[in-house]
Design an enzyme around this catalytic site. Structure first.
Site, PDB file in Angstrom:
ATOM      1  N   CYS A   3      -2.534   4.905   2.732  1.00 27.72           N
ATOM      2  CA  CYS A   3      -3.901   4.175   2.159  1.00 27.72           C
ATOM      3  C   CYS A   3      -4.961   3.563   3.900  1.00 27.72           C
ATOM      4  CB  CYS A   3      -3.433   2.612   2.515  1.00 27.72           C
ATOM      5  SG  CYS A   3      -4.752   1.510   1.465  1.00 27.72           S
ATOM      6  N   CYS A  20       0.069  -0.613  -0.547  1.00 23.72           N
ATOM      7  CA  CYS A  20      -0.145   0.228   0.088  1.00 23.72           C
ATOM      8  C   CYS A  20       0.852   1.328   0.036  1.00 23.72           C
ATOM      9  CB  CYS A  20      -0.669  -0.003   1.261  1.00 23.72           C
ATOM     10  SG  CYS A  20      -1.753  -1.000   1.707  1.00 23.72           S
ATOM     11  N   CYS A  69      -5.853   1.913  -1.908  1.00 25.52           N
ATOM     12  CA  CYS A  69      -4.626   2.621  -2.902  1.00 25.52           C
ATOM     13  C   CYS A  69      -4.157   2.281  -3.801  1.00 25.52           C
ATOM     14  CB  CYS A  69      -4.395   2.902  -1.740  1.00 25.52           C
ATOM     15  SG  CYS A  69      -2.835   1.303  -1.444  1.00 25.52           S
ATOM     16  N   CYS A  72      -2.496  -2.992  -3.309  1.00 29.60           N
ATOM     17  CA  CYS A  72      -3.633  -2.825  -3.354  1.00 29.60           C
ATOM     18  C   CYS A  72      -4.983  -2.452  -3.797  1.00 29.60           C
ATOM     19  CB  CYS A  72      -3.338  -2.005  -1.396  1.00 29.60           C
ATOM     20  SG  CYS A  72      -4.784  -1.114  -1.350  1.00 29.60           S
TER      21      CYS A  72
END
Ligand SMILES: [Zn+2]
Length: 186
Positions: A38, A34, A68, A65
């Site tokens: 995030c 991330c 994000c 992810c």
């Protein structure tokens, strides 16, 4: 991989958007990485790996992810530092000062120093030193050039300084390093 410093941990924990692009964090238990900002649940600190860029996280088999989207765009800071790093690779045999780099990169020396360190995990000066010494090591083994010729070829024309820096980074003088690594060949 970068170190999980207290600052980076705080950035992750507080979803600090100003840290985006400076590093990415991956979570061992989920296999996902991330951006610092995030909004997903803060991970267990012990399971966090820190990477300087999305590519490095993917190379370590982490998936981006979905929330994000850490591979979604190249962030300005990263791109800026990539350009500067490329410049260093093409010009390290010349004199490079922080002021000169900042000039070329259209930023203040302070901002450049700080951002470079956050993105690459090392200061510009240390990066340039490492690059020069790595090239010098290769030349010591692969060529018959003298120590001062090699120093000059990697941007360290001041021979005593070259020897001092080489010893600081490798633990050996250039002559000793060459001796150690060319023994078998001769
Ligand atoms: Zn995320």
């Amino acid at each position: 991989m970068l170190e999980l410093t207290e600052l980076r941990w705080q950035a992750i924990y507080t979803n600090d958007i100003s840290s985006d692009g400076m590093f990415f964090y991956a979570v061992k238990t989920t296999g996902i990485f991330c951006r610092p900002s995030c909004k997903s649940k803060p991970p267990n600190r012990a399971n966090v790996d820190i990477f300087p860029d999305a590519k490095a996280a993917q190379a370590a088999d982490y998936r981006p992810c979905k929330r994000c989207k850490p591979t979604g765009q190249t962030l300005p800071n990263e791109e800026w530092i990539t350009q500067i790093t490329n410049y260093i690779h093409h010009h390290f045999t010349e004199e490079i000062t922080l002021a000169k780099l900042a000039d070329i990169a259209h930023g203040s020396p302070y901002h450049l120093h700080r951002t470079f360190k956050r993105v690459n995990g090392i200061t510009p000066a240390a990066y340039i030193h490492q690059l020069r010494i790595d090239r010098a090591k290769a030349k010591l083994i692969e060529t018959n050039s003298t120590v001062s010729e090699i120093g000059e070829a990697v941007g360290l024309a001041n021979t005593p300084y070259f020897i001092t820096l080489f010893k600081r980074l490798t633990g050996y003088t250039p002559a000793h390093y060459r001796q150690l690594h060319t023994k078998e060949v001769k």
